[in-house]
Design an enzyme around this catalytic site. Structure first.
Site, short mmCIF file in Angstrom:
data_model
loop_
_atom_site.label_atom_id
_atom_site.label_comp_id
_atom_site.label_asym_id
_atom_site.label_seq_id
_atom_site.Cartn_x
_atom_site.Cartn_y
_atom_site.Cartn_z
N ASP A 7 37.05 14.77 67.27
CA ASP A 7 36.93 15.09 65.86
C ASP A 7 36.43 13.83 65.14
O ASP A 7 36.50 12.73 65.69
CB ASP A 7 38.30 15.54 65.34
N ASP A 9 36.69 12.97 61.12
CA ASP A 9 37.56 12.44 60.06
C ASP A 9 39.01 12.38 60.54
O ASP A 9 39.55 13.37 61.04
CB ASP A 9 37.47 13.32 58.81
N ASP A 15 40.37 9.35 57.08
CA ASP A 15 40.24 10.64 56.40
C ASP A 15 40.47 10.45 54.90
O ASP A 15 40.98 9.42 54.46
CB ASP A 15 41.27 11.62 56.97
N ASN A 51 34.52 19.76 61.31
CA ASN A 51 34.40 20.65 60.15
C ASN A 51 33.93 19.83 58.96
O ASN A 51 34.54 18.81 58.64
CB ASN A 51 35.77 21.24 59.79
N ASP A 126 43.07 15.19 65.08
CA ASP A 126 44.24 14.86 64.27
C ASP A 126 44.82 16.08 63.57
O ASP A 126 45.88 15.99 62.97
CB ASP A 126 43.91 13.78 63.22
N ARG A 129 44.07 22.48 63.82
CA ARG A 129 42.90 23.32 64.13
C ARG A 129 42.04 22.71 65.23
O ARG A 129 41.39 23.45 65.98
CB ARG A 129 42.07 23.54 62.86
MG LIG Z 1 40.19 15.41 61.39
#
Ligand SMILES: [Mg+2]
Ligand SMILES: [Zn+2]
Length: 183
Positions: A7, A9, A15, A51, A126, A129
């Site tokens: 992933d 962020d 993030d 995402n 993190d 999802r």
């Molecule tokens: Mg993330």
């Protein structure tokens, strides 16, 4: 093929609840760039799956997302690190796309592009999802506690059976330990 999916962020960069909307707001988490370099040196391809609903929300456009990723590539390159591809979902939660994690569309796209199976492939995230998308394709979800990670750990509850590490650096150290290559 040795492959790790990460992933973006909260794993590679800090993030923000206000979204990462500009190259200036993209700030690497300490140790993450070096961790990717270690993966590269060990022969791993590193693919980002992220995402980016800020596009659908009108917070930034595709051109800005490209410039953010150009900065990421540049910062990585300066440390001898490389991500081989970035797969992103630009949609919002109401778009009902197949690619917004926890749906597995991004991971299916990665499997198709690389012509590989993702069974057992480490997928480091993190957010819940991220872990759910990984599990949906038989990849191996790994949680890091940067970004939303601590909140995610609370959501998982007891006996979740998922590997948890403080950050990407420690997660990569564990992946690269010879003893971990057993079965
Ligand atoms: Mg993330
Ligand atoms: Zn999508």
């Amino acid at each position: 093929m040795r492959l790790v999916i990460v992933d973006r962020d909260g794993v590679i960069n800090e993030d923000s609840d206000a979204y990462i909307k500009s190259p200036a707001e993209w700030v690497p988490i300490p140790g993450s760039v070096e961790a990717i370099a270690r993966l590269n040196r060990a022969g791993y391809q590193v693919i980002v799956a992220t995402n980016q609903s800020g596009v659908a929300r009108g917070l930034f456009d595709f051109d800005t997302l490209t410039r953010i990723h150009e900065k990421m590539h540049r910062v990585l390159a300066e440390a001898g690190a490389r991500v081989d591809a970035i797969f992103f979902c630009p949609h919002g939660p109401d778009d009902h796309c197949d690619c917004r994690k926890p749906r597995p569309g991004l991971l299916h796209d990665i499997a198709a592009r690389l012509k590989t199976d993702l069974t057992g492939v480490p997928a480091i995230g993190d957010s819940l999802r991220d872990l759910q998308a990984a599990s949906a394709v038989g990849a191996r979800p790994i949680l890091v506690l940067t970004g939303k990670g601590r909140k995610t750990l609370d959501q998982l509850g007891a006996s979740h059976g998922i590997d948890v590490w403080p950050d990407l650096g420690r997660a990569v150290d564990a992946l690269l330990q010879p003893a971990g290559d057993g079965d």
